[in-house]
Design an enzyme around this catalytic site. Structure first.
Site, PDB file in Angstrom:
ATOM      1  N   TYR A 187     -14.564 -12.172   0.284  1.00  0.00           N
ATOM      2  CA  TYR A 187     -15.420 -11.016  -0.112  1.00  0.00           C
ATOM      3  C   TYR A 187     -16.667 -11.274  -0.771  1.00  0.00           C
ATOM      4  O   TYR A 187     -17.605 -10.799  -0.905  1.00  0.00           O
ATOM      5  CB  TYR A 187     -14.810  -9.972  -0.867  1.00  0.00           C
ATOM      6  CG  TYR A 187     -13.717  -9.264  -0.129  1.00  0.00           C
ATOM      7  CD1 TYR A 187     -14.069  -8.345   0.915  1.00  0.00           C
ATOM      8  CD2 TYR A 187     -12.325  -9.462  -0.283  1.00  0.00           C
ATOM      9  CE1 TYR A 187     -13.121  -7.439   1.410  1.00  0.00           C
ATOM     10  CE2 TYR A 187     -11.330  -8.727   0.306  1.00  0.00           C
ATOM     11  CZ  TYR A 187     -12.036  -7.807   1.231  1.00  0.00           C
ATOM     12  OH  TYR A 187     -10.964  -7.082   2.121  1.00  0.00           O
ATOM     13  N   ARG A 215       0.831  -1.097   0.017  1.00  0.00           N
ATOM     14  CA  ARG A 215      -0.033  -0.031  -0.084  1.00  0.00           C
ATOM     15  C   ARG A 215       0.923   1.319  -0.139  1.00  0.00           C
ATOM     16  O   ARG A 215       0.386   2.279   0.595  1.00  0.00           O
ATOM     17  CB  ARG A 215      -1.010  -0.059   1.112  1.00  0.00           C
ATOM     18  CG  ARG A 215      -2.182  -0.918   1.009  1.00  0.00           C
ATOM     19  CD  ARG A 215      -3.208  -0.346   0.211  1.00  0.00           C
ATOM     20  NE  ARG A 215      -4.063  -1.387  -0.094  1.00  0.00           N
ATOM     21  CZ  ARG A 215      -5.521  -1.520   0.672  1.00  0.00           C
ATOM     22  NH1 ARG A 215      -5.597  -0.534   1.729  1.00  0.00           N
ATOM     23  NH2 ARG A 215      -6.163  -2.412   0.189  1.00  0.00           N
ATOM     24  N   ASP A 235      -6.457  -3.550  -7.701  1.00  0.00           N
ATOM     25  CA  ASP A 235      -7.111  -4.299  -6.455  1.00  0.00           C
ATOM     26  C   ASP A 235      -7.513  -5.736  -6.665  1.00  0.00           C
ATOM     27  O   ASP A 235      -7.583  -6.040  -7.953  1.00  0.00           O
ATOM     28  CB  ASP A 235      -8.258  -3.532  -6.226  1.00  0.00           C
ATOM     29  CG  ASP A 235      -8.822  -3.734  -4.805  1.00  0.00           C
ATOM     30  OD1 ASP A 235      -8.357  -3.118  -3.794  1.00  0.00           O
ATOM     31  OD2 ASP A 235      -9.516  -4.387  -4.466  1.00  0.00           O
TER      32      ASP A 235
END
Ligand code: CP3
Length: 353
Positions: free
Chosen positions: A161, A37, A86
């Site tokens: 997810y 990140r 992502d």
């Protein structure tokens, strides 16, 4: 399946870089460091560029994704760029209804709960990955001898997810599914493995010099469930890229008990989170692979003397491993002062490898 002769790893640009040398167990000319990140909200230039553009939209604009990837490399003199994208981008490109809600994370229009839901998933095509390849080509043309690290989400983290439909703490949905309906689980894990494997292969073929599989939430699993229901799918994801010969890294959080199993899915380097000292990680792995990690992100906000002592302790703990790439034990917190990251890089580079 091989990398083209003009690939940075093949034409002499990155093969001898500190990062790739350390990933391959050799002696680098300086201590390599990059930050998970490192691109993103800690940088004012990122926040400016992203204004008015959604997260996933920004990943699919090649010029923007390339520029965001390059920002932290210019600013911090890190030894790698990490591709700005992502883990849910392959879902989006396959046509799954997914968005990233600011301050929340990935949210699915229709969570995947049943065998029928899995069977109805669209299939990702090579063609759909073109914006990713284009962004990687733009980045690599600017990076020169600095390697680009590509990445993908591991099947468990991606499926977590997909089943929950949103971020969750305990990942009960996927953990229930793997036991209650193992066939549906396996089909979902295989779908995610192929989507992530194709996403990572597109990045490597277009010019990334290493690839990292993020199994951020694997730490919610015990070793038995990990080995039985997850590791085979992660190995399947990596089969899409292993023949290319680029170094592969496997990282998760809370994975102290899983490190050996994570190595054994077939990677060259194990990423360690901030919970386990690197000397202990190396002992558990029997000194078999280079390590990446594991500065505690919480200490980025501590007084410099405290952070400096911690970074030196991380370097000392990594000394016995057959290679060590400095990184954080998870991502850069958005509120981090970027000047602190630059100073950490300077400190690491000032110490003889
Ligand atoms: O510098 C980098 O590391 C490059 C890019 C990167 C992003 N996401 C950009 C991003 C990488 C490698 C990821 C991977 C990713 N995405 C993971 C695995 C790594 C990890 O952190 O564990 C996971 C679990 C995700 C899912 C995801 N995407 C979450 C949980 C979030 C945060 C949501 C929020 O707003 O708090 C995202 C969004 C996201 N991905 C951001 C960035 C820079 C923030 C979006 C923004 O700037 O608004």
């Amino acid at each position: 399946m091989t990398l083209s002769p003009g690939h940075p790893l093949m034409d002499g640009r990155t093969a001898d870089s500190p990062l790739i040398t350390a990933y391959r167990g050799g002696k680098p000319s300086r201590r390599p460091v990059w930050f998970m990140r490192q691109a993103g909200r800690s940088l004012p230039e990122y926040r400016r560029l992203r204004q008015g553009t959604g997260m996933l939209e920004s990943c699919l604009k090649p010029e923007m994704a390339a520029e965001i990837t390059l920002q932290p490399v210019r600013r911090h003199d890190v030894d790698a760029g990490i591709f700005f994208s992502d883990i849910v981008i392959p879902l989006k490109l396959a046509g799954v209804g997914v968005d990233i809600v600011p301050g929340v994370g990935p949210v699915l229009e229709h969570p995947i709960r049943t065998a029928a839901d899995v069977a109805a998933l669209p299939v990702l095509t090579e063609e759909a990955l073109e914006p990713i390849r284009e962004a990687v080509r733009l980045v690599v043309a600017e990076l020169g001898s600095t390697p680009l690290v590509g990445f993908a989400g591991a099947p468990f983290t991606l499926a977590a997810y997909m089943v929950e439909g949103k971020p969750s703490r305990d990942h009960l949905g996927p953990r229930t599914m793997m036991h209650a309906d193992p066939q549906a689980w396996q089909a979902l894990a295989n779908w995610a493995a192929d989507a992530s494997g194709m996403f990572l292969r597109a990045q490597l073929e277009a010019g990334a010099s290493a690839g990292q599989l993020f199994d951020s939430w694997a730490g919610s699993l015990g070793l038995a469930d990990y080995s039985r229901y997850v590791a085979p799918a992660s190995a399947r994801a990596l089969e899409h890229v292993r023949p290319l010969g680029a170094p592969l890294i496997h990282f998760g959080t809370g994975t102290s008990e899983l490190l050996v199993a994570m190595r054994d899915v077939g990677v060259d380097v194990v990423g360690v989170d901030y919970r386990l000292p690197l000397d202990e990680a190396n002992r558990r792995l029997g000194g078999s692979v280079p390590l990446q990690g594991n500065i505690d992100p919480a200490l980025l906000s501590a007084p410099w003397e405290v952070l400096e002592a911690h970074v030196l302790a991380v370097i000392a703990a990594g000394a016995e491993a057959p290679g060590h790439v400095l990184n954080l034990g998870h991502g850069v917190p958005p509120e981090t002062d970027p000047a602190v990251l630059t100073r950490v890089v300077e400190l690491i580079h000032s110490i003889e490898p």
